[in-house]
Enzyme design. Sequence first.
Site, PDB file in Angstrom:
ATOM      1  N   VAL A 111      31.803  23.479   5.307  1.00  0.00           N
ATOM      2  CA  VAL A 111      31.567  24.855   5.770  1.00  0.00           C
ATOM      3  C   VAL A 111      30.802  24.783   7.094  1.00  0.00           C
ATOM      4  O   VAL A 111      29.715  24.198   7.160  1.00  0.00           O
ATOM      5  CB  VAL A 111      30.731  25.651   4.746  1.00  0.00           C
ATOM      6  N   VAL A 113      30.008  26.967  10.971  1.00  0.00           N
ATOM      7  CA  VAL A 113      30.145  28.045  11.972  1.00  0.00           C
ATOM      8  C   VAL A 113      29.561  27.508  13.278  1.00  0.00           C
ATOM      9  O   VAL A 113      28.482  26.890  13.278  1.00  0.00           O
ATOM     10  CB  VAL A 113      29.378  29.315  11.528  1.00  0.00           C
ATOM     11  N   GLY A 119      24.177  33.110  12.542  1.00  0.00           N
ATOM     12  CA  GLY A 119      23.169  34.168  12.396  1.00  0.00           C
ATOM     13  C   GLY A 119      23.708  35.562  12.626  1.00  0.00           C
ATOM     14  O   GLY A 119      22.948  36.499  12.849  1.00  0.00           O
ATOM     15  N   GLY A 121      26.319  36.769  10.515  1.00  0.00           N
ATOM     16  CA  GLY A 121      27.043  37.163   9.298  1.00  0.00           C
ATOM     17  C   GLY A 121      28.411  36.515   9.153  1.00  0.00           C
ATOM     18  O   GLY A 121      29.108  36.747   8.169  1.00  0.00           O
ATOM     19  N   GLY A 123      29.208  33.265   8.750  1.00  0.00           N
ATOM     20  CA  GLY A 123      29.253  32.248   7.689  1.00  0.00           C
ATOM     21  C   GLY A 123      29.444  32.902   6.331  1.00  0.00           C
ATOM     22  O   GLY A 123      30.243  32.448   5.501  1.00  0.00           O
ATOM     23  N   LYS A 124      28.728  33.993   6.135  1.00  0.00           N
ATOM     24  CA  LYS A 124      28.840  34.741   4.881  1.00  0.00           C
ATOM     25  C   LYS A 124      30.258  35.277   4.705  1.00  0.00           C
ATOM     26  O   LYS A 124      30.857  35.161   3.630  1.00  0.00           O
ATOM     27  CB  LYS A 124      27.833  35.893   4.947  1.00  0.00           C
ATOM     28  N   ASP A 147      23.736  20.973   1.609  1.00  0.00           N
ATOM     29  CA  ASP A 147      22.671  20.255   2.293  1.00  0.00           C
ATOM     30  C   ASP A 147      21.367  21.016   2.008  1.00  0.00           C
ATOM     31  O   ASP A 147      21.388  22.247   1.868  1.00  0.00           O
ATOM     32  CB  ASP A 147      22.925  20.214   3.809  1.00  0.00           C
ATOM     33  N   TYR A 154      23.636  29.516   0.421  1.00  0.00           N
ATOM     34  CA  TYR A 154      24.588  29.594  -0.695  1.00  0.00           C
ATOM     35  C   TYR A 154      24.024  30.410  -1.849  1.00  0.00           C
ATOM     36  O   TYR A 154      24.765  31.119  -2.532  1.00  0.00           O
ATOM     37  CB  TYR A 154      24.968  28.184  -1.161  1.00  0.00           C
TER      38      TYR A 154
END
Length: 174
Positions: A111, A113, A119, A121, A123-124, A147, A154
Amino acid sequence: MGFWKNLFTGAETDTPPRDKDLSAKTLTEVSSQDRGAQIVFSTERDIDLYELEELCDAVGWARRPIRKVRKAIEHSFLVVTMWEVQGNRRRLIGFARATSDHAFNATIWDVVVHPDYQGKGFGKTLMKQLIKKLRSEDISNVTLFADPHVVDFYRNLGFMPDPEGIKGMFWYPD
Ligand SMILES: CC(C)(COP(=O)(O)OP(=O)(O)OC[C@H]1O[C@@H](n2cnc3c(N)ncnc32)[C@H](O)[C@@H]1OP(=O)(O)O)[C@@H](O)C(=O)NCCC(=O)NCCS
């Protein structure tokens, strides 16, 4: 055409479109960027692996042999990429993939970005797209290896560390 065929938007819907329904017509804005750029998502696997390598370099990940990355992508159950699209130009700004037994379990990997887009949104949204797709395939057990510095990222998405005391265990060659 392959890329556009598998393009989908980040708009939240209860019933995500199946791959066959994905077309350029579904392209809508997830988030308006400067100069009219759009952020779009795709499940197309025909990715320029050097562009992916650049993305991974940008977050400081160790390089992996391109031929193994190609194989990993080919054999993944699901690949979701995130692009900034402006006119006919597109830039890979996010990536995630999942492996699966196609019935019960899926595990999310890689995963990422691009730092310029972190920062905000994205990635969400990328994770939500991935999970929504997995759920649409009736996969109910979704796992990942976080990580340490992203555990709370997460956790915010509903992932639990060590549910019922279950521990992830690893074996490495000597
Ligand atoms: C981890 C990563 C994918 C997050 O992407 P992002 O686009 O920056 O995250 P978002 O902006 O969507 O953040 C969503 C939420 O998670 C939080 N969050 C983001 N990164 C976080 C982190 N490292 N730790 C804790 N919370 C985090 C945000 O504050 C935000 O919270 P909110 O919903 O309450 O506002 C991105 O930082 C990244 O690519 N990092 C480098 C690669 C990496 O470490 N990948 C994970 C490998 S396991």
